[in-house]
Design a protein around this motif. Structure first.
Motif, PDB file in Angstrom:
ATOM      1  N   LEU B 373       0.702  -1.151  -0.008  1.00 36.35           N
ATOM      2  CA  LEU B 373       0.096  -0.080  -0.045  1.00 36.35           C
ATOM      3  C   LEU B 373       0.681   1.138   0.069  1.00 36.35           C
ATOM      4  O   LEU B 373       1.727   1.672   0.517  1.00 36.35           O
ATOM      5  CB  LEU B 373      -0.758  -0.115   1.147  1.00 36.35           C
ATOM      6  N   GLN B 374       0.444   2.317  -0.970  1.00 36.19           N
ATOM      7  CA  GLN B 374       0.902   3.612  -0.588  1.00 36.19           C
ATOM      8  C   GLN B 374       0.549   4.341   0.479  1.00 36.19           C
ATOM      9  O   GLN B 374      -0.422   3.737   1.126  1.00 36.19           O
ATOM     10  CB  GLN B 374       0.560   4.410  -1.910  1.00 36.19           C
ATOM     11  N   GLY B 375       1.294   5.502   0.946  1.00 36.79           N
ATOM     12  CA  GLY B 375       0.557   6.381   1.873  1.00 36.79           C
ATOM     13  C   GLY B 375      -0.477   6.686   1.804  1.00 36.79           C
ATOM     14  O   GLY B 375      -1.152   7.325   0.730  1.00 36.79           O
ATOM     15  N   GLN B 376      -1.400   6.811   2.842  1.00 33.34           N
ATOM     16  CA  GLN B 376      -2.709   7.075   2.737  1.00 33.34           C
ATOM     17  C   GLN B 376      -3.108   8.206   4.004  1.00 33.34           C
ATOM     18  O   GLN B 376      -2.387   8.242   5.131  1.00 33.34           O
ATOM     19  CB  GLN B 376      -3.699   5.734   3.059  1.00 33.34           C
ATOM     20  N   LEU B 377      -4.221   8.727   3.791  1.00 30.69           N
ATOM     21  CA  LEU B 377      -4.613   9.808   4.873  1.00 30.69           C
ATOM     22  C   LEU B 377      -5.329   8.963   5.917  1.00 30.69           C
ATOM     23  O   LEU B 377      -4.760   9.295   7.252  1.00 30.69           O
ATOM     24  CB  LEU B 377      -5.672  10.784   4.476  1.00 30.69           C
ATOM     25  N   THR B 378      -6.076   7.844   5.753  1.00 30.93           N
ATOM     26  CA  THR B 378      -6.441   6.980   6.564  1.00 30.93           C
ATOM     27  C   THR B 378      -6.687   5.654   6.197  1.00 30.93           C
ATOM     28  O   THR B 378      -6.553   5.228   4.904  1.00 30.93           O
ATOM     29  CB  THR B 378      -8.160   7.421   6.745  1.00 30.93           C
ATOM     30  N   CYS B 379      -6.678   4.618   7.107  1.00 34.54           N
ATOM     31  CA  CYS B 379      -6.866   3.304   6.659  1.00 34.54           C
ATOM     32  C   CYS B 379      -7.814   2.969   7.976  1.00 34.54           C
ATOM     33  O   CYS B 379      -7.802   3.311   8.852  1.00 34.54           O
ATOM     34  CB  CYS B 379      -5.756   2.280   6.893  1.00 34.54           C
ATOM     35  N   THR B 380      -8.803   1.937   7.485  1.00 34.05           N
ATOM     36  CA  THR B 380      -9.996   1.606   8.440  1.00 34.05           C
ATOM     37  C   THR B 380      -9.749   0.200   8.613  1.00 34.05           C
ATOM     38  O   THR B 380     -10.003  -0.666   7.374  1.00 34.05           O
ATOM     39  CB  THR B 380     -11.236   2.025   7.932  1.00 34.05           C
ATOM     40  N   LEU B 381      -9.934  -0.574   9.574  1.00 33.87           N
ATOM     41  CA  LEU B 381     -10.001  -2.024   9.787  1.00 33.87           C
ATOM     42  C   LEU B 381     -11.233  -2.378  10.464  1.00 33.87           C
ATOM     43  O   LEU B 381     -11.621  -1.818  11.685  1.00 33.87           O
ATOM     44  CB  LEU B 381      -8.758  -2.327  10.883  1.00 33.87           C
ATOM     45  N   TRP B 382     -12.326  -3.014   9.691  1.00 32.10           N
ATOM     46  CA  TRP B 382     -13.537  -3.606  10.481  1.00 32.10           C
ATOM     47  C   TRP B 382     -13.485  -4.955  10.814  1.00 32.10           C
ATOM     48  O   TRP B 382     -13.203  -5.756   9.829  1.00 32.10           O
ATOM     49  CB  TRP B 382     -14.576  -3.288   9.386  1.00 32.10           C
ATOM     50  N   GLY B 383     -13.533  -4.996  12.173  1.00 24.72           N
ATOM     51  CA  GLY B 383     -13.357  -6.499  12.427  1.00 24.72           C
ATOM     52  C   GLY B 383     -14.205  -6.645  13.776  1.00 24.72           C
ATOM     53  O   GLY B 383     -14.707  -5.755  14.338  1.00 24.72           O
ATOM     54  N   THR B 384     -14.708  -8.002  14.264  1.00 27.11           N
ATOM     55  CA  THR B 384     -15.290  -8.439  15.399  1.00 27.11           C
ATOM     56  C   THR B 384     -14.058  -7.934  16.285  1.00 27.11           C
ATOM     57  O   THR B 384     -12.946  -7.922  16.132  1.00 27.11           O
ATOM     58  CB  THR B 384     -15.598  -9.733  15.595  1.00 27.11           C
ATOM     59  N   SER B 385     -14.687  -7.947  17.659  1.00 25.76           N
ATOM     60  CA  SER B 385     -13.772  -7.733  18.831  1.00 25.76           C
ATOM     61  C   SER B 385     -12.455  -8.644  18.839  1.00 25.76           C
ATOM     62  O   SER B 385     -11.123  -8.520  18.993  1.00 25.76           O
ATOM     63  CB  SER B 385     -13.979  -7.723  20.089  1.00 25.76           C
ATOM     64  N   HIS B 386     -12.979 -10.160  18.419  1.00 30.82           N
ATOM     65  CA  HIS B 386     -12.036 -11.103  18.701  1.00 30.82           C
ATOM     66  C   HIS B 386     -11.306 -11.030  17.374  1.00 30.82           C
ATOM     67  O   HIS B 386      -9.687 -11.287  17.631  1.00 30.82           O
ATOM     68  CB  HIS B 386     -12.965 -12.500  18.384  1.00 30.82           C
ATOM     69  N   GLU B 387     -11.580 -10.767  16.208  1.00 32.19           N
ATOM     70  CA  GLU B 387     -10.711 -10.458  15.112  1.00 32.19           C
ATOM     71  C   GLU B 387      -9.525  -9.409  15.380  1.00 32.19           C
ATOM     72  O   GLU B 387      -8.544  -9.288  14.954  1.00 32.19           O
ATOM     73  CB  GLU B 387     -11.502 -10.183  13.767  1.00 32.19           C
ATOM     74  N   LEU B 388     -10.254  -8.201  15.827  1.00 26.89           N
ATOM     75  CA  LEU B 388      -9.210  -7.137  15.939  1.00 26.89           C
ATOM     76  C   LEU B 388      -8.200  -7.351  16.954  1.00 26.89           C
ATOM     77  O   LEU B 388      -7.100  -7.162  16.606  1.00 26.89           O
ATOM     78  CB  LEU B 388      -9.960  -5.777  16.517  1.00 26.89           C
ATOM     79  N   GLN B 389      -8.668  -8.284  18.122  1.00 26.24           N
ATOM     80  CA  GLN B 389      -7.525  -8.535  19.041  1.00 26.24           C
ATOM     81  C   GLN B 389      -6.625  -9.331  18.418  1.00 26.24           C
ATOM     82  O   GLN B 389      -5.182  -9.475  19.069  1.00 26.24           O
ATOM     83  CB  GLN B 389      -8.239  -9.240  20.094  1.00 26.24           C
ATOM     84  N   ALA B 390      -6.916 -10.096  17.458  1.00 28.74           N
ATOM     85  CA  ALA B 390      -5.894 -11.116  16.832  1.00 28.74           C
ATOM     86  C   ALA B 390      -5.117 -10.300  15.738  1.00 28.74           C
ATOM     87  O   ALA B 390      -4.336 -11.159  15.114  1.00 28.74           O
ATOM     88  CB  ALA B 390      -6.610 -12.135  16.390  1.00 28.74           C
ATOM     89  N   SER B 391      -5.276  -8.996  15.505  1.00 26.55           N
ATOM     90  CA  SER B 391      -4.748  -8.500  14.275  1.00 26.55           C
ATOM     91  C   SER B 391      -3.535  -7.500  14.648  1.00 26.55           C
ATOM     92  O   SER B 391      -3.255  -6.723  13.938  1.00 26.55           O
ATOM     93  CB  SER B 391      -5.871  -7.323  13.859  1.00 26.55           C
ATOM     94  N   SER B 392      -3.005  -7.479  15.808  1.00 24.83           N
ATOM     95  CA  SER B 392      -1.844  -6.405  16.037  1.00 24.83           C
ATOM     96  C   SER B 392      -0.893  -6.707  15.070  1.00 24.83           C
ATOM     97  O   SER B 392      -0.324  -5.426  14.809  1.00 24.83           O
ATOM     98  CB  SER B 392      -1.372  -6.810  17.472  1.00 24.83           C
ATOM     99  N   GLU B 393      -0.656  -7.425  14.440  1.00 27.15           N
ATOM    100  CA  GLU B 393       0.525  -7.677  13.424  1.00 27.15           C
ATOM    101  C   GLU B 393       0.163  -6.906  12.103  1.00 27.15           C
ATOM    102  O   GLU B 393       0.666  -6.239  11.794  1.00 27.15           O
ATOM    103  CB  GLU B 393       0.933  -8.970  12.918  1.00 27.15           C
ATOM    104  N   LEU B 394      -1.457  -6.904  11.728  1.00 23.82           N
ATOM    105  CA  LEU B 394      -1.825  -6.270  10.719  1.00 23.82           C
ATOM    106  C   LEU B 394      -1.513  -4.816  10.955  1.00 23.82           C
ATOM    107  O   LEU B 394      -1.406  -3.878  10.287  1.00 23.82           O
ATOM    108  CB  LEU B 394      -3.097  -6.706  10.138  1.00 23.82           C
TER     109      LEU B 394
END
Lengths: 484, 484
Positions: B373-394
């Motif tokens: 990905l190129q530089g962005q003003l924003t990025c958005t991550l939509w996930g369940t609580s469980h998914e977000l908790q598992a996404s720290s690497e991402l």
């Protein structure tokens, strides 16, 4: 691309290094300092052999280098520099709710640091640029200065030992040997995120131009030196000529004039006592035997530029040293304000133990000088209390042209502390918003990111509700150490 | 040189403006806000006529504009932004004493601000760039956007009235009409000290290049937009397709897709329910009648780029609007992750109500996306609580690519507050260290200066011993409101 391996390693190290707790980053900085201390006399002797700088000076410079590393360690542990800022959610706000917003600085990524010839320790391998980049969380790709390769290797070994001791990847600090072409390739590498440099205008500006022309431009913090004018006000000159001359001469001679903050330009009132001031100044310079400069190229350039100066209209060389291959004899010249105002060449830095005294008639003329002056690292105003109090207009003009404004003492000797600015408007540097000395230097290698509506678990420690690090943070516009 | 008169006036105004007490500067900002409010309906009607933006939106935008001015007024009065930092003298320190050092930010000088077409009020004449520059103490030379000249004139009149009311020089804000050549000449003028711009990549990059090529380069803060990816994680997609589609569609349609933070790229899991998600998304877009875009050129470019997209391999246009001279019909396309990874053209912004949905197979593939990905003003991550908790690497990877990272909600709607970052790595902006929205935007127009051994009388109020403004200052490394 050239150096892909180096930057791949740096990028890989970055993934781990950026996530280290502040305490671990601080520990690395302190371990590097200890390892440099452990190098003992060998480091000083090597630096002395390569740079010709006296051992006393190098001892001081080593102290500066390790203290600087330790100062950044404390800064990183303290954490305020991160500008942690939290705006809490306002779910009931109309017409639209406010989300939870949390901002802090994060490291830019791998940065390229160039060694400086005139400070083989404090502005080189583990110098201020490296210390502040590592403190910010950025891996360093270091381009050694060819004038002191062995010194650089010794310090590199100390950093490597420290990384091993801290069980951190080698990619956090990598050492690259080479000349201009190597420097160019490092700056042009797509994974380089910023550049720090201390040296000549030509060198710094060339790197800046390269960085601007990249597909993705990056910041260049080039500190390119200046002439550091001293303005002597008329009352101050009365009866103090000898003392002022001695003070100026001492500053000019420091490190054989090879300091970025060497005062190469002195505005002095034209009065009966002026010839005596000039004579004392010349005498003080003459009294000190010519010392070896850093290397032959610098020495050759010094004499070359002195010749060029000699050719300028209306400039008298009061003290003109005999040319030498390596020793830089002190030089002193004088001219009038009218000449100086007309001739931009008289603003150019001559790197070495040299000063140009410009005599003025009326103190109001100094405002013209301030307007004409290029960007400087420092400006110095010497006046009696009474004169200084009457100089607020001049001060207002001068402060626009420099990063540091002194009202007593000499510009050489740049304190490593919180309130230091070692920077200034172009051409003193390529980024007047930055300093390369003191704790604010860390800001050069960071950028802000805002987390919006983030779950606590995904927030960095610095932004969590309970403020686990006990840091200063700005919460809804108010500085506070509170938890939420 | 062209515009010498304008810059001479700005420079003259600067001499006075920079010395105003913070309260007077704050008063000017509030008076401008009041004068804009006083313009009443005429301003809204004019902006509506020129930009085709609905009155409700313009009413909101006016609110944002005046609140922004008032927020900067409070910031300036509060004073922490100046980073006042004092290291007290240590006369007895060995081997050398420490001098008294006092540092703070000072304004850069006259800055050039460009109006933006998509926010005729909040990012134009008295928008965020003007507000933050004036707050910092910099006179503004404003280049109007040719798409809304009458709106600009009205706001200019309001600023002029405010300057008169505050008995301040006209040179603090000057209004220049013209196109690209005028913009170029303003940026090239030797007395311009910085540039702020919001608009296209082509426009922003051109100004950046001009500024780099000046004899004395100056900072350019160009916010050039981005595609603002949304990453939808697999669990989140299950059962929520309809709601997610509605939310995304609403964000895409906002302001006829003419927001810098419009989410033009959506990574969505390939699953049984994906066609239904796409259908709902298309339906929601189809349901909204095509609205007028800002001007014909933007509209023409929009359809031109859609055609270009259509020609890309492996891209299906699910919703392809009929071309129009002024109305921008919503468009939706889809492709696969493999196609997207191979084709850099699919990262390019299409300014208008458009989104590209990229379907992926495995959540681990999103790490490849984050790296590409190129530089962005924003990025958005939509996930369940469980998914977000598992996404720290991402999350660690994504945060390297943006200025703001959202975990719920949509990227459109940029809060004007302390913790906002509206910026991001190149090509989102030309200076990732800055934000163009929120209070930190003021830092763009200031640089540090250090006063060494200065008499109290010559110090700015902010640095005097007794702390007359009752400000937060860093004294010997500790934040404090104490006097010395």
């Amino acid at each position: 691309m050239p150096y892909d391996d180096i930057f791949a390693k740096a990028e890989q190290a970055f993934a781990r290094y950026k996530k280290l707790p502040a305490t671990a980053r601080a520990h690395l900085l302190r371990t590097i300092a200890d390892e440099i201390d452990n190098l003992g006399d060998e480091l000083l002797q090597t630096a002395h052999r390569e740079s010709h700088l006296p051992l006393t000076r190098l001892t001081g410079e080593r102290g500066r280098t390790v203290n600087q590393l330790r100062l950044f360690a404390s800064l990183v542990e303290e954490g305020t520099w991160l500008e942690a800022t939290i705006d809490t959610a306002l779910p009931d706000r109309t017409p639209i709710p406010r989300p939870d917003l949390r901002r802090m600085l994060i490291p830019l990524g791998p940065v390229v640091v160039f060694g400086a010839s005139n400070f083989p320790l404090a502005f080189s391998t583990a110098g201020g640029d490296t210390a502040s980049a590592l403190a910010a969380g950025c891996p360093v790709v270091y381009k050694e200065h060819p004038a002191h390769p062995q010194t650089s290797q010794l310090v590199y070994a100390a950093i490597k030992s420290a990384l091993q001791e801290c069980e951190l990847p080698e990619g956090i600090f990598q050492h690259v040997r080479g000349g201009k072409e190597v420097g160019k390739q490092l700056v042009e590498h797509p994974q380089a995120r910023a550049v720090a440099f201390t040296g000549s205008y030509q060198g710094g500006k060339a790197l800046f131009d390269l960085a601007c022309r990249r597909v993705a431009p990056i910041p260049v913090y080039a500190e390119m030196g200046s002439v550091n004018p001293i303005f002597v006000l008329p009352e101050k000159a009365v009866g103090n000529g000898e003392q002022l001359a001695a003070q100026a001469a001492q500053s000019v001679l420091l490190g054989v004039g090879q300091f970025c903050t060497c005062p190469g330009l002195i505005f002095y009132p034209a009065a009966e006592a002026t010839p005596a001031f000039l004579e004392t100044f010349a005498q003080k310079l003459r009294d000190t035997p010519a010392e070896k400069m850093l290397h032959e190229t610098i020495c050759r350039n010094y004499y070359h530029h002195l010749k060029g100066l000699h050719a300028q209209e209306g400039v008298d060389l009061i003290l003109s040293p005999a040319e030498d291959i390596l020793s830089g004899g002190a030089a002193l010249a004088k001219t009038t304000l009218q000449q100086w105002l007309q001739n931009p060449a008289l603003q150019e830095e001559i790197f070495g133990p040299y000063a140009l005294v410009v005599t003025y008639e009326e103190v109001t003329e100094l405002q013209q000088v301030a307007k004409k002056l290029q960007g400087q690292l420092t400006c110095t105003l010497w006046g009696t209390s009474h004169e200084l109090q009457a100089s607020s207009e001049l001060v207002d003009l001068i402060r626009e042209k420099c990063g540091r404004l002194l009202f007593s003492g000499v510009p050489t000797g740049v304190e490593v502390s919180h309130a230091m600015t070692h920077g200034g408007p172009f051409p003193a540097t390529t980024d007047s918003r930055s300093t390369s000395v003191g704790t604010y230097a860390i800001k050069r290698f960071a950028r802000p990111v805002t987390f919006q509506s983030a779950p606590q678990e995904l927030l960095p420690e610095e932004l969590k509700d309970e403020n686990p690090l006990g840091m200063w943070r700005t919460i809804n516009g108010q500085l506070s150490k509170d938890s939420l």
